[in-house]
Design an enzyme around this catalytic site. Structure first.
Site, PDB file in Angstrom:
ATOM      1  N   ALA A  44       0.805  -1.224   0.000  1.00 22.30           N
ATOM      2  CA  ALA A  44       0.000   0.000   0.000  1.00 22.30           C
ATOM      3  C   ALA A  44       0.837   1.273   0.000  1.00 22.30           C
ATOM      4  O   ALA A  44       0.335   2.348  -0.310  1.00 22.30           O
ATOM      5  CB  ALA A  44      -0.927   0.008   1.217  1.00 22.30           C
TER       6      ALA A  44
ATOM      7  N   ARG B  51      10.645   7.593  -1.572  1.00 19.99           N
ATOM      8  CA  ARG B  51      12.047   7.725  -1.980  1.00 19.99           C
ATOM      9  C   ARG B  51      12.297   7.321  -3.439  1.00 19.99           C
ATOM     10  O   ARG B  51      13.367   7.560  -3.982  1.00 19.99           O
ATOM     11  CB  ARG B  51      12.938   6.893  -1.042  1.00 19.99           C
ATOM     12  CG  ARG B  51      13.204   7.594   0.280  1.00 19.99           C
ATOM     13  CD  ARG B  51      13.911   6.681   1.258  1.00 19.99           C
ATOM     14  NE  ARG B  51      13.010   5.717   1.877  1.00 19.99           N
ATOM     15  CZ  ARG B  51      13.404   4.696   2.624  1.00 19.99           C
ATOM     16  NH1 ARG B  51      14.682   4.483   2.818  1.00 19.99           N
ATOM     17  NH2 ARG B  51      12.524   3.867   3.155  1.00 19.99           N
TER      18      ARG B  51
ATOM     19  N   ARG C 115       8.711  -9.706 -35.383  1.00 20.21           N
ATOM     20  CA  ARG C 115       7.770  -9.301 -34.325  1.00 20.21           C
ATOM     21  C   ARG C 115       6.349  -9.762 -34.609  1.00 20.21           C
ATOM     22  O   ARG C 115       6.009 -10.088 -35.738  1.00 20.21           O
ATOM     23  CB  ARG C 115       7.781  -7.777 -34.209  1.00 20.21           C
ATOM     24  CG  ARG C 115       7.296  -7.100 -35.478  1.00 20.21           C
ATOM     25  CD  ARG C 115       7.435  -5.587 -35.412  1.00 20.21           C
ATOM     26  NE  ARG C 115       7.028  -4.986 -36.663  1.00 20.21           N
ATOM     27  CZ  ARG C 115       5.846  -4.410 -36.876  1.00 20.21           C
ATOM     28  NH1 ARG C 115       4.932  -4.377 -35.932  1.00 20.21           N
ATOM     29  NH2 ARG C 115       5.568  -3.895 -38.054  1.00 20.21           N
TER      30      ARG C 115
ATOM     31  N   TYR D  95      -0.547  -2.776 -46.456  1.00 18.01           N
ATOM     32  CA  TYR D  95      -1.418  -1.801 -45.781  1.00 18.01           C
ATOM     33  C   TYR D  95      -1.943  -0.757 -46.754  1.00 18.01           C
ATOM     34  O   TYR D  95      -1.190  -0.152 -47.518  1.00 18.01           O
ATOM     35  CB  TYR D  95      -0.599  -1.108 -44.681  1.00 18.01           C
ATOM     36  CG  TYR D  95      -1.369  -0.099 -43.860  1.00 18.01           C
ATOM     37  CD1 TYR D  95      -2.518  -0.472 -43.164  1.00 18.01           C
ATOM     38  CD2 TYR D  95      -0.936   1.225 -43.780  1.00 18.01           C
ATOM     39  CE1 TYR D  95      -3.207   0.455 -42.402  1.00 18.01           C
ATOM     40  CE2 TYR D  95      -1.627   2.151 -43.013  1.00 18.01           C
ATOM     41  CZ  TYR D  95      -2.769   1.771 -42.328  1.00 18.01           C
ATOM     42  OH  TYR D  95      -3.453   2.678 -41.581  1.00 18.01           O
TER      43      TYR D  95
ATOM     44  N   ALA E  59      12.681  -8.857 -61.517  1.00 13.23           N
ATOM     45  CA  ALA E  59      13.188  -7.793 -60.640  1.00 13.23           C
ATOM     46  C   ALA E  59      12.517  -6.466 -60.970  1.00 13.23           C
ATOM     47  O   ALA E  59      12.175  -6.195 -62.123  1.00 13.23           O
ATOM     48  CB  ALA E  59      14.697  -7.663 -60.818  1.00 13.23           C
TER      49      ALA E  59
HETATM   50  C1  UD1 Z   1      10.111  -2.546   6.993  1.00 13.33           C
HETATM   51  C2  UD1 Z   1      10.244  -3.030   8.446  1.00 13.33           C
HETATM   52  C3  UD1 Z   1      11.741  -3.210   8.754  1.00 13.33           C
HETATM   53  C4  UD1 Z   1      12.353  -4.180   7.770  1.00 13.33           C
HETATM   54  C5  UD1 Z   1      12.089  -3.749   6.315  1.00 13.33           C
HETATM   55  C6  UD1 Z   1      12.506  -4.866   5.383  1.00 13.33           C
HETATM   56  C7  UD1 Z   1       8.361  -2.109   9.722  1.00 13.33           C
HETATM   57  C8  UD1 Z   1       7.945  -1.067  10.705  1.00 13.33           C
HETATM   58  N1  UD1 Z   1       9.650  -2.084   9.349  1.00 13.33           N
HETATM   59  O1  UD1 Z   1      10.724  -1.279   6.932  1.00 13.33           O
HETATM   60  O2  UD1 Z   1      11.905  -3.697  10.063  1.00 13.33           O
HETATM   61  O3  UD1 Z   1      13.751  -4.287   8.000  1.00 13.33           O
HETATM   62  O4  UD1 Z   1      10.690  -3.490   6.108  1.00 13.33           O
HETATM   63  O5  UD1 Z   1      12.407  -4.476   4.039  1.00 13.33           O
HETATM   64  O6  UD1 Z   1       7.552  -2.938   9.351  1.00 13.33           O
HETATM   65  N2  UD1 Z   1       3.243  -0.666   3.563  1.00 13.33           N
HETATM   66  C9  UD1 Z   1       1.856  -0.709   3.548  1.00 13.33           C
HETATM   67  N3  UD1 Z   1       1.159   0.162   4.332  1.00 13.33           N
HETATM   68  C10 UD1 Z   1       1.759   1.068   5.129  1.00 13.33           C
HETATM   69  C11 UD1 Z   1       3.176   1.124   5.140  1.00 13.33           C
HETATM   70  C12 UD1 Z   1       3.891   0.231   4.343  1.00 13.33           C
HETATM   71  O7  UD1 Z   1       1.275  -1.535   2.844  1.00 13.33           O
HETATM   72  O8  UD1 Z   1       1.034   1.816   5.805  1.00 13.33           O
HETATM   73  C13 UD1 Z   1       3.995  -1.617   2.716  1.00 13.33           C
HETATM   74  C14 UD1 Z   1       4.878  -0.934   1.675  1.00 13.33           C
HETATM   75  O9  UD1 Z   1       4.177  -0.775   0.446  1.00 13.33           O
HETATM   76  C15 UD1 Z   1       6.037  -1.920   1.523  1.00 13.33           C
HETATM   77  C16 UD1 Z   1       6.072  -2.641   2.869  1.00 13.33           C
HETATM   78  O10 UD1 Z   1       4.863  -2.375   3.516  1.00 13.33           O
HETATM   79  O11 UD1 Z   1       5.813  -2.873   0.502  1.00 13.33           O
HETATM   80  C17 UD1 Z   1       7.234  -2.179   3.745  1.00 13.33           C
HETATM   81  O12 UD1 Z   1       7.097  -0.777   3.970  1.00 13.33           O
HETATM   82  P1  UD1 Z   1       8.342   0.188   3.978  1.00 13.33           P
HETATM   83  O13 UD1 Z   1       7.868   1.554   4.245  1.00 13.33           O
HETATM   84  O14 UD1 Z   1       9.209  -0.030   2.797  1.00 13.33           O
HETATM   85  O15 UD1 Z   1       9.076  -0.346   5.307  1.00 13.33           O
HETATM   86  P2  UD1 Z   1      10.616  -0.248   5.677  1.00 13.33           P
HETATM   87  O16 UD1 Z   1      10.899   1.104   6.222  1.00 13.33           O
HETATM   88  O17 UD1 Z   1      11.448  -0.717   4.562  1.00 13.33           O
END
Ligand code: UD1
Ligand code: CA
Length: 472
Positions: free
Chosen positions: A14, A19, A345, A399, A437
Site C-alpha cells: 500500500a 524515496r 515481431r 497496408y 526484378a
Molecule cells: C520494513 C520493516 C523493517 C524491515 C524492512 C525490510 C516495519 C515497521 N519495518 O521497513 O523492520 O527491516 O521493512 O524491508 O515494518 N506498507 C503498507 N502500508 C503502510 C506502510 C507500508 O502496505 O502503511 C507496505 C509498503 O508498500 C512496503 C512494505 O509495507 O511494501 C514495507 O514498507 P516500507 O515503508 O518499505 O518499510 P521499511 O521502512 O522498509
C-alpha cells in the site's frame, strides 16, 4: 495436504514509496521485466501450502488492483486486494486483513511487496522451520554488513529474540546490530492476531509498526524465533532507484549463474541481461550485449548476439543463430540464421533452415523451410512456402492507408521474387512462379509463370557520343 494446514499470505503493497520519486506506486516498478509485486506474488504462488493471498493496496490502489486482477485472472489460487486508506504503517496494513481472517486458526505468512528477490524455496524452508519448532511467531532475518535502514533483531543474552527496533528508533548500541529484519513473518494467527488491537504509534515515525508484534508476543510468553537466511541478497528491499538498479543486478547475476551452471556459455556477464523466465539449453553461446526480456525458450547450440534484444515470447529450436537484431513473439525452428539488423515481431513462425538477413523486417507471417529473405525486405501479413527466394529490397505492401485495411500475401513453394519488387496485397504468387526484378505486382501470378511489371528498357545507340558532340 489437509486443508487445515493451509496457509494464508498477506502481501503489503500500500505504500507510496516516496524515496522512488515516481508517479508509479513503488511495487509497480520492474526488476528484469516484471513488477516488484509480481515477483513477490509469483514466489508466494509457488508455495503449494499457501492457498489464498491478500494483497494490501493503498497508494493508487485502483492501478495496483487492476494490475493484479489482469495478471492473475487465470490463476486458480485466490488473490484478493484489500484497501488500506490512509497508510498508517505496516502494522495497520496487516490489520486490514483481520476481518477476512476472523475465523482462521492456522498460519499466516506476511511479506512485503518490495522484496522481489525472495525465492519460493526460501519461503518453503521458512514455513517448515516455523512449523517444526511449533513457534507462535517466526521472523526472517539475515546478517548485513551495512544494515542501514533495516529494522534490527535485538536478542536476549540467551540468544532468544527480544524485539525488533527500527533504524530511526534505535539507540547507538542497537544500531551496531547487523542482524536485520527481512519483513517476512510466519504468524500463528489465533495466538498473535490480538496484538493488532494493542499496537501504538509511540515511535519516531508515528506509525503502527508490524515489528511490534514481536515484543508483544515475547511479553505474552509465546514462542518467538528468527530464521536466519544465508543468502542475504534474497531479502533485499527496494526503497530507491539505487536499490532498483542493485536488484536488477543481483537477479541478473543469479539468473546468469544458473544458466552457466546448466551449460550455457556467457561471454560477458557484465553486458548480458537475461530474465529469470528465459530458458536456454546446453551449449548455446551468448555474445556480449544481449538483453533477453520476458518468457523465452532457446534450444541447444544456438549463438545469440552480439547486440541482441529479445522482447519475450520467443521460442527457438537448436542451432539457431541470431545476430544484432530485435525479436519478439516468434517461433524459430532449427538451423535458422537471423540478422544482422533483422526485426521480427508480432506472431511470426519460421520453419527450419530459413535465412533472414540484413535489414529485414518480418511481421505476423509464416515462413516455411529452406526459404531465404536475405537483404533489405519487409514481409508482413504473409505466408511464404518452402524453398522460396525473396530478392533484395522486396516489399509486401500489406497496408492500404486510405481504408486502413491490412491484406495478406500468399507465396507458395519454390517461388522466386526478383530484387526490388513490390507485391501489393491481397495477392497470391502460386507454386514455382517467378517475378522479375523491379516489378510492381498487383494481380495474382499463376503456377510456373513469370510476371514482369515494369517499364520496358529502351536503348538509344550512340546517344552519349551525339550528345557530347553537340554540346562542345
Ligand atoms: C520494513 C520493516 C523493517 C524491515 C524492512 C525490510 C516495519 C515497521 N519495518 O521497513 O523492520 O527491516 O521493512 O524491508 O515494518 N506498507 C503498507 N502500508 C503502510 C506502510 C507500508 O502496505 O502503511 C507496505 C509498503 O508498500 C512496503 C512494505 O509495507 O511494501 C514495507 O514498507 P516500507 O515503508 O518499505 O518499510 P521499511 O521502512 O522498509
Ligand atoms: Ca522497504
Amino acid at each position: 495436504m489437509n486443508s487445515s494446514n493451509n496457509i494464508k499470505a498477506i502481501i503489503l503493497a500500500a505504500g507510496k514509496g516516496t524515496r522512488m520519486k515516481s508517479s508509479l506506486p513503488k511495487v509497480m516498478h520492474k526488476v528484469l521485466g516484471k513488477t516488484l509485486l509480481e515477483r513477490v506474488i509469483n514466489s508466494t504462488l509457488e508455495v503449494s501450502s499457501i492457498d489464498e493471498i491478500f494483497t494490501i493496496v493503498g497508494h493508487q490502489s485502483e492501478k495496483v488492483t487492476d494490475f493484479i486482477n489482469s495478471t492473475y485472472k487465470e490463476n486458480c489460487k485466490s488473490i484478493v486486494s484489500i484497501k488500506q486508506e490512509p497508510q498508517l504503517g505496516t502494522g495497520d496494513a496487516v490489520f486490514k486483513a483481520y476481518d477476512s481472517l476472523k475465523s482462521f486458526k492456522g498460519t499466516v505468512i506476511v511479506l512485503c511487496g518490495d522484496t522481489p528477490l525472495l525465492t519460493s524455496e526460501t519461503l518453503q524452508d521458512f514455513i517448515d522451520f516455523h512449523r517444526q519448532n511449533n513457534a507462535a511467531l517466526t521472523v526472517l532475518s539475515t546478517i548485513f554488513d551495512d544494515p542501514e535502514n533495516y529494522g534490527r533483531i535485538i536478542r536476549n543474552s540467551d540468544n532468544s529474540v527480544k524485539k525488533i527496533v527500527e533504524e530511526k528508533d534505535a539507540n547507538p548500541k542497537e544500531k551496531q546490530v547487523k542482524e536485520v529484519n527481512a519483513g517476512v513473518y510466519c504468524i500463528e494467527w489465533k495466538h498473535v492476531s490480538p496484538a493488532f488491537f494493542e499496537l501504538t504509534t509511540n515511535n519516531k515515525q508515528g506509525e503502527y509498526y508490524l515489528t511490534d508484534i514481536v515484543d508483544w508476543s515475547v511479553k505474552k510468553n509465546l514462542k518467538v524465533q528468527a530464521y536466519t537466511l544465508e543468502d542475504n541478497d534474497e531479502i533485499f528491499g527496494i526503497n530507491s532507484r539505487f536499490d532498483l538498479a542493485s536488484a536488477n543486478y543481483l537477479l541478473n547475476i543469479r539468473t546468469l549463474d544458473n544458466l552457466m551452471e546448466n551449460g550455457v556459455t556467457i561471454m560477458d556477464p557484465d553486458s548480458t541481461w537475461i530474465s529469470p523466465e528465459t530458458q536456454i539449453e546446453q551449449d548455446t553461446v551468448i555474445y556480449p550485449g544481449c538483453v533477453l526480456e520476458g518468457e523465452n525458450i532457446f534450444g541447444k547450440d544456438c549463438v545469440l548476439g552480439p547486440d541482441l534484444f529479445i522482447g519475450g515470447n520467443v521460442k527457438t529450436g537448436n542451432n539457431v543463430k541470431i545476430f544484432q537484431s530485435r525479436v519478439s513473439n516468434a517461433i524459430i525452428l532449427n538451423n535458422c540464421s537471423i540478422g544482422p539488423f533483422a526485426h521480427i515481431r508480432d506472431n511470426v513462425e519460421i520453419s527450419s533452415d530459413v535465412r533472414i538477413g540484413n535489414f529485414v523486417e518480418v511481421k505476423k507471417s509464416t515462413i516455411d523451410e529452406f526459404t531465404n529473405v536475405s537483404h533489405l525486405s519487409y514481409v508482413g501479413d504473409s505466408s511464404l512456402g518452402k524453398n522460396v527466394n525473396i530478392g533484395a529490397g522486396t516489399i509486401t505492401a500489406n497496408y492500404n492507408p486510405l481504408t486502413k485495411v491490412k491484406s495478406k500475401t500468399d507465396i507458395e513453394d519454390d517461388v522466386k521474387i526478383g530484387s526490388n519488387s513490390v507485391l501489393v496485397a491481397p495477392i497470391k504468387i502460386s507454386k514455382n512462379a517467378n517475378v522479375a526484378a523491379g516489378s510492381v505486382i498487383t494481380k495474382d501470378v499463376p503456377e510456373n509463370s513469370l510476371a514482369i511489371a515494369r517499364g520496358k528498357q529502351t536503348v538509344i545507340e550512340d546517344w552519349v557520343t551525339k550528345k557530347t558532340k553537340k554540346d562542345s
